[in-house]
Write a protein that holds these residues in place. Structure first.
Motif, PDB file in Angstrom:
ATOM      1  N   TYR A 177       0.815  -1.169  -0.209  1.00  0.00           N
ATOM      2  CA  TYR A 177       0.353   0.277   0.286  1.00  0.00           C
ATOM      3  C   TYR A 177       0.376   1.452   0.295  1.00  0.00           C
ATOM      4  O   TYR A 177       1.419   1.602   1.116  1.00  0.00           O
ATOM      5  N   THR A 178       0.494   2.046  -0.941  1.00  0.00           N
ATOM      6  CA  THR A 178       1.364   3.716  -1.304  1.00  0.00           C
ATOM      7  C   THR A 178       0.603   4.901  -1.300  1.00  0.00           C
ATOM      8  O   THR A 178      -1.123   3.760  -1.368  1.00  0.00           O
ATOM      9  N   SER A 179       0.410   5.849  -0.287  1.00  0.00           N
ATOM     10  CA  SER A 179      -0.041   6.604   0.244  1.00  0.00           C
ATOM     11  C   SER A 179      -0.870   6.995  -1.521  1.00  0.00           C
ATOM     12  O   SER A 179      -0.244   6.737  -2.510  1.00  0.00           O
ATOM     13  N   SER A 180      -2.230   7.553  -0.755  1.00  0.00           N
ATOM     14  CA  SER A 180      -2.689   7.906  -2.081  1.00  0.00           C
ATOM     15  C   SER A 180      -2.334   9.491  -2.592  1.00  0.00           C
ATOM     16  O   SER A 180      -2.487   9.629  -4.513  1.00  0.00           O
ATOM     17  N   GLU A 181      -1.633   9.988  -1.872  1.00  0.00           N
ATOM     18  CA  GLU A 181      -0.411  10.900  -2.870  1.00  0.00           C
ATOM     19  C   GLU A 181       1.278  10.457  -2.526  1.00  0.00           C
ATOM     20  O   GLU A 181       1.496  10.520  -1.370  1.00  0.00           O
ATOM     21  N   ALA A 182       1.807  11.160  -3.954  1.00  0.00           N
ATOM     22  CA  ALA A 182       3.332  11.078  -3.304  1.00  0.00           C
ATOM     23  C   ALA A 182       3.823  11.519  -2.803  1.00  0.00           C
ATOM     24  O   ALA A 182       3.539  13.440  -3.191  1.00  0.00           O
ATOM     25  N   ARG A 183       4.567  11.818  -1.497  1.00  0.00           N
ATOM     26  CA  ARG A 183       4.916  12.451  -0.650  1.00  0.00           C
ATOM     27  C   ARG A 183       6.105  13.642  -1.181  1.00  0.00           C
ATOM     28  O   ARG A 183       6.734  12.173  -1.078  1.00  0.00           O
ATOM     29  N   ASN A 184       6.561  14.189  -0.777  1.00  0.00           N
ATOM     30  CA  ASN A 184       7.602  14.717  -1.132  1.00  0.00           C
ATOM     31  C   ASN A 184       8.809  14.584  -2.756  1.00  0.00           C
ATOM     32  O   ASN A 184       9.534  13.898  -2.322  1.00  0.00           O
ATOM     33  N   GLY A 185       8.032  13.321  -3.704  1.00  0.00           N
ATOM     34  CA  GLY A 185       8.535  12.683  -4.428  1.00  0.00           C
ATOM     35  C   GLY A 185       9.586  11.242  -3.872  1.00  0.00           C
ATOM     36  O   GLY A 185      10.262  10.969  -4.791  1.00  0.00           O
ATOM     37  N   ALA A 186       8.879  11.396  -2.561  1.00  0.00           N
ATOM     38  CA  ALA A 186       9.753  10.480  -2.317  1.00  0.00           C
ATOM     39  C   ALA A 186       9.041   8.689  -2.899  1.00  0.00           C
ATOM     40  O   ALA A 186       7.951   8.596  -2.871  1.00  0.00           O
ATOM     41  N   LYS A 187       9.993   7.681  -3.115  1.00  0.00           N
ATOM     42  CA  LYS A 187       9.513   6.656  -3.446  1.00  0.00           C
ATOM     43  C   LYS A 187       9.237   5.232  -2.199  1.00  0.00           C
ATOM     44  O   LYS A 187      10.020   5.463  -0.997  1.00  0.00           O
ATOM     45  N   ALA A 188       7.561   5.075  -1.976  1.00  0.00           N
ATOM     46  CA  ALA A 188       7.375   4.605  -1.288  1.00  0.00           C
ATOM     47  C   ALA A 188       7.237   2.676  -2.089  1.00  0.00           C
ATOM     48  O   ALA A 188       6.247   2.844  -2.725  1.00  0.00           O
ATOM     49  N   THR A 189       7.600   1.845  -1.581  1.00  0.00           N
ATOM     50  CA  THR A 189       7.653   0.402  -1.632  1.00  0.00           C
ATOM     51  C   THR A 189       6.245  -0.423  -1.638  1.00  0.00           C
ATOM     52  O   THR A 189       5.798  -1.206  -1.718  1.00  0.00           O
ATOM     53  N   GLY A 190       6.044   0.510  -0.286  1.00  0.00           N
ATOM     54  CA  GLY A 190       4.285   0.120   0.264  1.00  0.00           C
ATOM     55  C   GLY A 190       5.480  -1.917   1.190  1.00  0.00           C
ATOM     56  O   GLY A 190       4.174  -1.907   1.675  1.00  0.00           O
ATOM     57  N   TYR A 191       6.038  -1.530   1.881  1.00  0.00           N
ATOM     58  CA  TYR A 191       7.234  -2.429   1.802  1.00  0.00           C
ATOM     59  C   TYR A 191       7.051  -2.537   3.764  1.00  0.00           C
ATOM     60  O   TYR A 191       7.134  -3.603   4.538  1.00  0.00           O
ATOM     61  N   GLY A 192       7.916  -1.751   3.432  1.00  0.00           N
ATOM     62  CA  GLY A 192       8.992  -1.422   4.506  1.00  0.00           C
ATOM     63  C   GLY A 192       7.885  -1.616   6.101  1.00  0.00           C
ATOM     64  O   GLY A 192       7.442  -2.130   6.652  1.00  0.00           O
ATOM     65  N   LEU A 193       6.446  -0.511   5.815  1.00  0.00           N
ATOM     66  CA  LEU A 193       5.400  -0.781   6.995  1.00  0.00           C
ATOM     67  C   LEU A 193       5.082  -2.699   7.684  1.00  0.00           C
ATOM     68  O   LEU A 193       4.467  -2.227   8.659  1.00  0.00           O
ATOM     69  N   TYR A 194       4.634  -3.381   6.141  1.00  0.00           N
ATOM     70  CA  TYR A 194       4.159  -4.237   6.343  1.00  0.00           C
ATOM     71  C   TYR A 194       5.040  -4.885   6.524  1.00  0.00           C
ATOM     72  O   TYR A 194       4.305  -5.763   7.951  1.00  0.00           O
ATOM     73  N   LEU A 195       6.361  -5.086   6.521  1.00  0.00           N
ATOM     74  CA  LEU A 195       7.429  -5.576   6.944  1.00  0.00           C
ATOM     75  C   LEU A 195       6.705  -5.327   8.229  1.00  0.00           C
ATOM     76  O   LEU A 195       7.295  -6.326   9.541  1.00  0.00           O
ATOM     77  N   SER A 196       7.492  -4.448   8.898  1.00  0.00           N
ATOM     78  CA  SER A 196       7.144  -3.990  10.461  1.00  0.00           C
ATOM     79  C   SER A 196       6.416  -5.003  11.209  1.00  0.00           C
ATOM     80  O   SER A 196       6.060  -5.065  12.347  1.00  0.00           O
ATOM     81  N   ALA A 197       4.882  -3.716  10.617  1.00  0.00           N
ATOM     82  CA  ALA A 197       3.859  -5.105  11.144  1.00  0.00           C
ATOM     83  C   ALA A 197       4.041  -6.318  11.200  1.00  0.00           C
ATOM     84  O   ALA A 197       3.413  -6.900  12.612  1.00  0.00           O
ATOM     85  N   LYS A 198       3.852  -6.843  10.441  1.00  0.00           N
ATOM     86  CA  LYS A 198       4.297  -8.644  10.651  1.00  0.00           C
ATOM     87  C   LYS A 198       5.092  -9.060  11.983  1.00  0.00           C
ATOM     88  O   LYS A 198       4.919  -9.708  12.448  1.00  0.00           O
ATOM     89  N   LEU A 199       6.510  -8.100  11.795  1.00  0.00           N
ATOM     90  CA  LEU A 199       7.344  -8.546  12.913  1.00  0.00           C
ATOM     91  C   LEU A 199       6.692  -8.764  14.196  1.00  0.00           C
ATOM     92  O   LEU A 199       7.186  -9.306  14.984  1.00  0.00           O
ATOM     93  N   CYS A 200       6.006  -7.085  13.949  1.00  0.00           N
ATOM     94  CA  CYS A 200       5.850  -6.564  15.591  1.00  0.00           C
ATOM     95  C   CYS A 200       4.298  -8.187  15.937  1.00  0.00           C
ATOM     96  O   CYS A 200       4.767  -8.135  17.561  1.00  0.00           O
TER      97      CYS A 200
END
Lengths: 343, 224
Positions: free
Chosen positions: A285-308
């Protein structure tokens, strides 16, 4: 399991036929006036007939039940014994042949899939080690030429290299999270130490973006796996840095509420839109708008939540759009241990 | 001059390590034929070995065991392997320390000098001493000595000064200093660094050395 109900369902045609045969005999007897039988004889025939029927029912039921048990047993055993030798009834043989064929097919398919997966895992693990070598070399080249390079060049190369490292680490942790139970060690540790480990790799980024970092709160003892939870924390810090404005502010706050210890990472950036807030922990999942042109893979938070989830910690997000975003990493006092004993 | 043997099959890395260690006053040799690590070892007789784990022919663990049959020379593992299992194995099989790739050159040299100090300082007192001009830093006691005057330094001040001294008057960026100071227990932000550098400045003047740390705006610091 074969019970009387199922037995009759299976054999209803047979019993229906017997009933018709009996009725037919009865009507023939009734309509043919010359056909005569004494009452006692009739009772005798009827009783005999019922006795035979009951006997048939018992024998047939037991045999059918045995057959079924035998067939079940054969299916549960993954032996490749020849059905010809085991089964007497042709129908059982044929079915057993089919079962055996599909069992063999499945075993072959499974072995193949496992081999492919193992090969891939091995390949990726090797690759992870291999790719670290040129990254390490590139870092060393940069470091040893530091004084001779223009500042911008150094900064930009450092950023790009770091992005590569981050994504390599993500592959590493994703791979490991699927084999979590093999590689974790729950120890008592301090929140300060965790924060320091997680912050370590980001020191230059705070400088590049001229962010003010404030770390608040005491050092609390928690039960966790240091490697995993500091990785989660570093993801939160990474996001906070990524989504902060130049010269912004990042606050890391540790609190204890009841038995729970909570580390919150807050940044004053654009925040997260309300419609995104419920979705950010979803895969891809990536944000509905691109923020600051930063590339989001939508994976970091998913993985974090999974590990938690695996660690028995929890991860929550809070935000006011346009003002701030806070991520809370919560270590519930007892849940971690409980969760661990289940693994 | 201490001799360091580099057993690393990535040519770029071993070359940079050699250049860097040479600059810091070590004599180095690199292994080129990885089936013959032991004979290079016996010929060169190093006081410290930097050993990679993933090597052609045999792995680092094998060579560590082979070297251990011959001597107690300190061995520092350098590897991209990052599981606890590998680290534990490296230490239990006779390694003295373990560094994971990617690593920073500053940290590596700090570890090397710490290991050398542990291993040889009873016979060689100069290992605890860093010198730049008339400025002398005793790493063991964290003291700055200039003539008869000695001033105690805190851990952070000592580390800042040692890094500046090791760079022998070259500019050291703030980022690099911060990276060097950050460790597992504490972290350092811009302000802490500035405060520490200022305190260090004051202590150096107290030792009668005057203002020896030059600030290069937007770049970093260097010793005069």
């Amino acid at each position: 399991m074969m019970n009387v109900m199922n037995y009759f369902k299976e054999r209803f045609l047979c019993y229906l036929f017997l009933l018709f045969a009996l009725l037919f005999a009865y009507f023939v007897y009734r309509f043919d006036k010359r056909f005569f039988m004494t009452e006692s004889n009739a009772a005798y025939v009827l009783a005999g007939w019922f006795l035979i029927l009951t006997l048939f029912f018992i024998v047939d039921f037991i045999m059918m039940r045995r057959r079924e048990e035998k067939f079940r047993y054969y299916c549960s055993q993954t032996s490749d014994a020849d059905p010809e030798e085991i089964f007497f009834f042709p129908e059982d043989r044929n079915k057993a042949e089919l079962v055996r064929a599909s069992a063999l097919e499945y075993a072959r398919y499974r072995a193949e899939a496992e081999a492919t997966a193992a090969e891939e895992t091995e390949f990726i693990t090797r690759w992870l080690h291999d790719v670290k070598v040129p990254i390490a070399a590139a870092r060393l080249i940069l470091e040893s030429h530091e004084n001779r390079l223009p500042g911008d060049f150094l900064k930009n190369m450092d950023r790009e290299l770091f992005a590569v490292e981050e994504s390599v680490m993500r592959v590493f942790y994703e791979m490991k999270s699927n084999r979590f139970s093999e590689d974790y060690k729950i120890v008592q540790t301090g929140t300060k130490k965790l924060i320091a480990i997680a912050l370590k790799t980001y020191s230059s980024f705070f400088r590049y973006k001229q962010l003010t970092l404030s770390v608040e709160g005491d050092d609390y003892q928690i039960l966790t796996d240091e490697k995993w939870s500091s990785y989660v924390l570093s993801q939160l810090i990474s996001n906070a840095v990524k989504y902060s404005h130049q010269g912004g502010e990042v606050t890391i706050k540790t609190e204890k509420k009841g038995g729970d210890v909570r580390i919150s990472v807050k940044n004053k950036g654009k925040g997260i839109a309300e419609e995104d807030l419920g979705q950010i922990f979803k895969k891809g999942y990536t944000s509905s708008e691109a923020r600051n042109g930063a590339k989001a893979t939508g994976y970091g938070l998913y993985l974090s939540a999974k590990l938690c989830g695996l660690l028995g910690h929890s991860l929550q997000a809070e935000s006011k759009y346009g003002e701030y975003a806070v991520f809370h990493l919560i270590f519930p006092e007892k849940k971690t241990l409980l969760n661990m004993t289940k693994l | 001059m201490y001799r360091i043997l580099i057993v690393e099959d990535d040519f770029t890395i071993s070359r940079i390590l050699e250049e860097h260690l040479l600059k810091w006053g070590y004599e180095t040799a690199s292994v080129e034929d990885f089936s013959e690590v032991l004979s290079v070892y016996t010929k060169f007789e190093p006081q410290l070995v930097l050993l990679d784990i993933n090597l052609p022919y045999y792995d680092g663990f094998y060579w560590c065991a082979k070297i251990r049959e011959l001597s107690d020379v300190p061995i520092l593992f350098l590897s991209s392997r990052d599981s606890d299992g590998d680290k534990i194995r490296a230490i239990t099989q006779g390694g003295d320390d373990y560094m994971e790739k990617p690593f920073s050159l500053d940290l590596l040299t700090a570890k090397i000098s710490a290991i050398l100090r542990r291993a040889y300082s009873s016979s060689d007192r100069t290992l605890n001493i860093l010198q730049y001009g008339e400025l002398i830093l005793n790493l063991e006691k964290m003291q700055v000595i200039c003539g008869d005057i000695s001033v105690e330094l805190t851990r952070n001040e000592g580390r800042i000064l040692s890094l500046l001294m090791k760079h022998q008057g070259d500019t050291v960026s703030r980022g690099r200093l911060m990276q060097y100071l950050w460790d597992d227990e504490s972290f350092v932000d811009e302000n802490t660094l500035t405060v520490n550098v200022n305190r260090l400045r004051k202590k150096l003047s107290e030792a009668g050395l005057g203002d020896r740390i030059k600030t290069l705006k937007g770049e970093g610091y260097r010793l005069l």
